[in-house]
Design a protein around this motif. Sequence first.
Motif, PDB file in Angstrom:
ATOM      1  N   ARG A  98       0.530  -1.297  -0.149  1.00 61.99           N
ATOM      2  CA  ARG A  98      -0.062  -0.031   0.011  1.00 61.99           C
ATOM      3  C   ARG A  98       0.858   1.209  -0.044  1.00 61.99           C
ATOM      4  O   ARG A  98       1.759   1.341   0.921  1.00 61.99           O
ATOM      5  CB  ARG A  98      -0.926  -0.010   1.180  1.00 61.99           C
ATOM      6  N   ARG A 247     -12.261  -7.597   4.244  1.00 60.08           N
ATOM      7  CA  ARG A 247     -11.596  -6.812   3.398  1.00 60.08           C
ATOM      8  C   ARG A 247     -10.473  -7.417   2.514  1.00 60.08           C
ATOM      9  O   ARG A 247      -9.533  -8.297   2.964  1.00 60.08           O
ATOM     10  CB  ARG A 247     -10.918  -5.298   3.982  1.00 60.08           C
ATOM     11  N   GLU A 249      -7.401  -6.929   1.631  1.00 61.10           N
ATOM     12  CA  GLU A 249      -6.430  -6.273   1.909  1.00 61.10           C
ATOM     13  C   GLU A 249      -5.320  -6.335   0.747  1.00 61.10           C
ATOM     14  O   GLU A 249      -5.100  -7.578   0.174  1.00 61.10           O
ATOM     15  CB  GLU A 249      -5.844  -6.430   3.287  1.00 61.10           C
ATOM     16  N   ILE A 256      -2.049 -11.428  12.406  1.00 61.52           N
ATOM     17  CA  ILE A 256      -3.626 -10.822  12.906  1.00 61.52           C
ATOM     18  C   ILE A 256      -3.548  -9.398  12.810  1.00 61.52           C
ATOM     19  O   ILE A 256      -4.719  -8.997  13.130  1.00 61.52           O
ATOM     20  CB  ILE A 256      -4.186 -11.534  13.909  1.00 61.52           C
ATOM     21  N   PHE A 257      -2.634  -8.447  12.519  1.00 58.90           N
ATOM     22  CA  PHE A 257      -2.770  -7.212  12.543  1.00 58.90           C
ATOM     23  C   PHE A 257      -3.615  -6.717  11.294  1.00 58.90           C
ATOM     24  O   PHE A 257      -4.637  -5.913  11.426  1.00 58.90           O
ATOM     25  CB  PHE A 257      -1.481  -6.510  12.491  1.00 58.90           C
ATOM     26  N   ARG A 258      -3.566  -7.347  10.111  1.00 59.87           N
ATOM     27  CA  ARG A 258      -4.150  -7.181   8.732  1.00 59.87           C
ATOM     28  C   ARG A 258      -4.611  -8.324   8.427  1.00 59.87           C
ATOM     29  O   ARG A 258      -4.018  -8.894   7.807  1.00 59.87           O
ATOM     30  CB  ARG A 258      -3.187  -6.465   7.845  1.00 59.87           C
ATOM     31  N   MET A 259      -6.044  -8.740   8.450  1.00 63.09           N
ATOM     32  CA  MET A 259      -6.341  -9.838   8.136  1.00 63.09           C
ATOM     33  C   MET A 259      -7.492  -9.640   6.819  1.00 63.09           C
ATOM     34  O   MET A 259      -8.029  -8.510   6.639  1.00 63.09           O
ATOM     35  CB  MET A 259      -7.113 -10.617   9.155  1.00 63.09           C
ATOM     36  N   GLN A 264     -14.832  -6.787  13.943  1.00 58.91           N
ATOM     37  CA  GLN A 264     -14.965  -5.304  14.545  1.00 58.91           C
ATOM     38  C   GLN A 264     -15.812  -5.249  15.758  1.00 58.91           C
ATOM     39  O   GLN A 264     -16.863  -5.759  15.814  1.00 58.91           O
ATOM     40  CB  GLN A 264     -15.191  -4.370  13.613  1.00 58.91           C
ATOM     41  N   VAL A 330      -5.133   0.749  16.665  1.00 57.85           N
ATOM     42  CA  VAL A 330      -5.883  -0.309  17.169  1.00 57.85           C
ATOM     43  C   VAL A 330      -7.455   0.206  16.854  1.00 57.85           C
ATOM     44  O   VAL A 330      -8.336  -0.645  17.051  1.00 57.85           O
ATOM     45  CB  VAL A 330      -5.746  -0.749  18.574  1.00 57.85           C
ATOM     46  N   GLY A 332     -10.201   3.348  15.842  1.00 60.73           N
ATOM     47  CA  GLY A 332     -10.436   4.551  15.231  1.00 60.73           C
ATOM     48  C   GLY A 332     -11.714   5.443  16.091  1.00 60.73           C
ATOM     49  O   GLY A 332     -12.661   4.401  16.464  1.00 60.73           O
ATOM     50  N   HIS A 334     -14.373   8.586  15.521  1.00 62.51           N
ATOM     51  CA  HIS A 334     -14.517   9.512  14.321  1.00 62.51           C
ATOM     52  C   HIS A 334     -15.920  10.265  14.508  1.00 62.51           C
ATOM     53  O   HIS A 334     -16.891   9.856  14.983  1.00 62.51           O
ATOM     54  CB  HIS A 334     -14.612   8.696  13.001  1.00 62.51           C
ATOM     55  N   SER A 371     -14.507   2.598  16.804  1.00 62.69           N
ATOM     56  CA  SER A 371     -14.245   1.405  15.856  1.00 62.69           C
ATOM     57  C   SER A 371     -12.956   0.814  16.333  1.00 62.69           C
ATOM     58  O   SER A 371     -12.035   1.239  15.982  1.00 62.69           O
ATOM     59  CB  SER A 371     -14.454   1.733  14.272  1.00 62.69           C
ATOM     60  N   ILE A 372     -12.958  -0.530  16.929  1.00 60.47           N
ATOM     61  CA  ILE A 372     -11.938  -1.276  17.246  1.00 60.47           C
ATOM     62  C   ILE A 372     -11.865  -2.664  16.585  1.00 60.47           C
ATOM     63  O   ILE A 372     -12.865  -3.085  16.826  1.00 60.47           O
ATOM     64  CB  ILE A 372     -11.633  -1.139  18.714  1.00 60.47           C
ATOM     65  N   GLY A 373     -10.805  -3.117  15.984  1.00 61.14           N
ATOM     66  CA  GLY A 373     -10.406  -4.526  15.733  1.00 61.14           C
ATOM     67  C   GLY A 373     -10.343  -5.514  16.582  1.00 61.14           C
ATOM     68  O   GLY A 373      -9.528  -5.235  17.723  1.00 61.14           O
ATOM     69  N   ARG A 376      -7.029  -6.917  16.335  1.00 62.02           N
ATOM     70  CA  ARG A 376      -5.902  -6.094  16.797  1.00 62.02           C
ATOM     71  C   ARG A 376      -5.877  -5.877  18.179  1.00 62.02           C
ATOM     72  O   ARG A 376      -4.569  -5.962  18.798  1.00 62.02           O
ATOM     73  CB  ARG A 376      -6.178  -4.987  16.087  1.00 62.02           C
TER      74      ARG A 376
HETATM   75  P1  ATP Z   1      -6.041   0.545   8.419  1.00 54.88           P
HETATM   76  O1  ATP Z   1      -5.603   2.153   8.213  1.00 54.88           O
HETATM   77  O2  ATP Z   1      -4.932  -0.032   9.308  1.00 54.88           O
HETATM   78  O3  ATP Z   1      -6.211  -0.237   7.010  1.00 54.88           O
HETATM   79  P2  ATP Z   1      -8.469   1.722   8.744  1.00 54.88           P
HETATM   80  O4  ATP Z   1      -8.460   2.911   9.215  1.00 54.88           O
HETATM   81  O5  ATP Z   1      -9.125   1.222   7.385  1.00 54.88           O
HETATM   82  O6  ATP Z   1      -7.387   0.691   9.167  1.00 54.88           O
HETATM   83  P3  ATP Z   1     -11.115   1.325   9.999  1.00 54.88           P
HETATM   84  O7  ATP Z   1     -11.641   1.240   8.659  1.00 54.88           O
HETATM   85  O8  ATP Z   1     -11.045   2.519  10.808  1.00 54.88           O
HETATM   86  O9  ATP Z   1      -9.294   0.861   9.815  1.00 54.88           O
HETATM   87  O10 ATP Z   1     -11.361   0.248  11.029  1.00 54.88           O
HETATM   88  C1  ATP Z   1     -11.469   0.067  12.389  1.00 54.88           C
HETATM   89  C2  ATP Z   1     -10.652  -0.686  13.171  1.00 54.88           C
HETATM   90  O11 ATP Z   1     -10.828  -2.085  12.480  1.00 54.88           O
HETATM   91  C3  ATP Z   1      -9.389  -0.642  12.873  1.00 54.88           C
HETATM   92  O12 ATP Z   1      -8.640   0.349  13.852  1.00 54.88           O
HETATM   93  C4  ATP Z   1      -8.677  -1.948  13.066  1.00 54.88           C
HETATM   94  O13 ATP Z   1      -8.495  -2.239  14.420  1.00 54.88           O
HETATM   95  C5  ATP Z   1      -9.669  -2.901  12.367  1.00 54.88           C
HETATM   96  N1  ATP Z   1      -9.157  -3.332  11.058  1.00 54.88           N
HETATM   97  C6  ATP Z   1      -9.332  -2.731  10.097  1.00 54.88           C
HETATM   98  N2  ATP Z   1      -8.863  -3.344   9.094  1.00 54.88           N
HETATM   99  C7  ATP Z   1      -8.490  -4.693   9.731  1.00 54.88           C
HETATM  100  C8  ATP Z   1      -7.843  -5.793   9.101  1.00 54.88           C
HETATM  101  N3  ATP Z   1      -7.631  -5.859   7.619  1.00 54.88           N
HETATM  102  N4  ATP Z   1      -7.698  -6.835  10.059  1.00 54.88           N
HETATM  103  C9  ATP Z   1      -7.710  -6.426  11.218  1.00 54.88           C
HETATM  104  N5  ATP Z   1      -8.357  -5.833  11.759  1.00 54.88           N
HETATM  105  C10 ATP Z   1      -8.766  -4.443  11.035  1.00 54.88           C
END
Ligand code: ATP
Length: 515
Positions: A98, A247, A249, A256-259, A264, A330, A332, A334, A371-373, A376
């Motif tokens: 990205r 998503r 991605e 598991i940080f980005r799955m 959520q 972790v 957001g 908004h 909004s929390i993952g 994450r």
């Molecule tokens: P990033 O910038 O890391 O892609 P984002 O800003 O798109 O995240 P949001 O759409 O605000 O994320 O989603 C809210 C929360 O969902 C994030 O703070 C994160 O904890 C979680 N999250 C988002 N995408 C993922 C993912 N692909 N895998 C795991 N958790 C995710």
Amino acid sequence: MDDLFKKLISHAKEYGFIFPSSEIYDGLSAVYDYGQNGVELKNNIKKYWWDSMVLLHENIVGIDSAIFMHPEIWKASGHVGAFNDPLIDNKDSKKRYRADVLIEDYIEKIESKIRKEVTKAAKRFGDSFDEKQFRETNPRVLSNQKKIDEVRARYVKAAENDDLTEIKQIIIDCEIADPVSGSRNWTDVRQFNLMFETKLGSVSDEAASIYLRPETAQGIFVNFLNVQKSGRMRIPFGIAQIGKAFRNEIVARQFIFRMREFEQMEMQYFVKPGEELKWFETWKEKRMKWHKSLGVADNKLRFHDHDKLAHYANAATDIEFEFPIGFKEVEGIHSRTDFDLSQHQEFSGKKLQFYDPESKENYTPFVIETSIGLDRMFLLIMSNAYKEEKVPNAEGKLEERVVLNLPPVLAPVKLAVLPLVRKDGLPEKAREIMDHLKVEFNCQYEEKDSIGRRYRRQDAIGTPYCITVDHQTIRDNSVTIRYRDDMKQDRIPVAKIREIISDKVSFRTALSRLV
Ligand code: ATP
């Protein structure tokens, strides 16, 4: 990848927390399964979040909406048109990235140089150190800060104008290299939509395209009126939901940080227009307190205000945690104005307003979202808990132990019940104790291996208490209780076990700290 991060991943697998999905078929990229301990920890995080929202706020209720939704919803929300990430490929390594993350990581690297500089100076000057003054005057810090500000400003402008050529130019000008190969041979930047598409219905010709939801929030917005009317809710009120999101991605190489499939925990708080910034501040504070209540040190958490606000937002911040791979988002928070409800009003033709009985007027509420993952958050908890320590063994020699210092309320197993030997009635006695306690908390019975090894295994999964049943237990109904963190042992009557543990592991105790 950071060494600690690698250790964490293998620990999570070895002790039944997280497995790569479909592993016997060589796995599926960025998809993971939770094992026997993982699912307990995850359920406990969910409960702690859910109760902190729904139990502690009488004006917040929960829902569970479907993953499939009417396809128009994703047009109204903007996801069909704009849920894109800018992607860039490295021509040599063939790896995909990205573009915005490459730039963010570049900025984070410079920021960490500044932090190092500050820590060094703080050590040198001791108590007389004035961080603010140092940051404002030290030439190296100033020049690095200038670099950051310039790159940020350029990126924000490029992103606002959707200027993909300029985003590539920033990567070139900053001499950002592929983290894997070190190559700077980049393709152009392209936009990529992250939603998974599928078909609804059995006849594919007639079937409509639908999407797997990329966030849970829209299920809340489209149920705004249902909940408001059926629950007779008055503004301000909130709707909370926990559920899967999907998503596609572009880059998913960070465990598991980005799955691609994740969960959520979202809460939309509907407020009177004009009051949103006050509520934004309130929720920032509440959410930070929630994170800190789980034993996360102050210096490992920070707010990161958005440089580039989405066109509908009038304030936005992320809560970031210092993972082994650096400070990352972790959660957001908004302030989304009335964008979502207004869009759904327009696309559905249904009025989504609130009648305020006091002012006797109808209005479209504004929304503050947290909004929390969940995954994450799970990674945060594991990263924060994982420790390697040198501790004395039974013979007094130092040996290494890996321990998860999990907050007791979240630990998958609260109590291990261990008979010293597998005879003389000790297993039966241990089971009797366990049967008494297992209705209240998750207990584990273990009789194999030496007691020392059993303690180590429980340390590795973060069990806060171990009870050892020995011959004295049969005589006087007392047991040894061993505490995970300091490894101290006490002799206590069996009747006291519940009293000692119950309070420490209960949601009741943990939640009362938030009130
Ligand atoms: P990033 O910038 O890391 O892609 P984002 O800003 O798109 O995240 P949001 O759409 O605000 O994320 O989603 C809210 C929360 O969902 C994030 O703070 C994160 O904890 C979680 N999250 C988002 N995408 C993922 C993912 N692909 N895998 C795991 N958790 C995710």
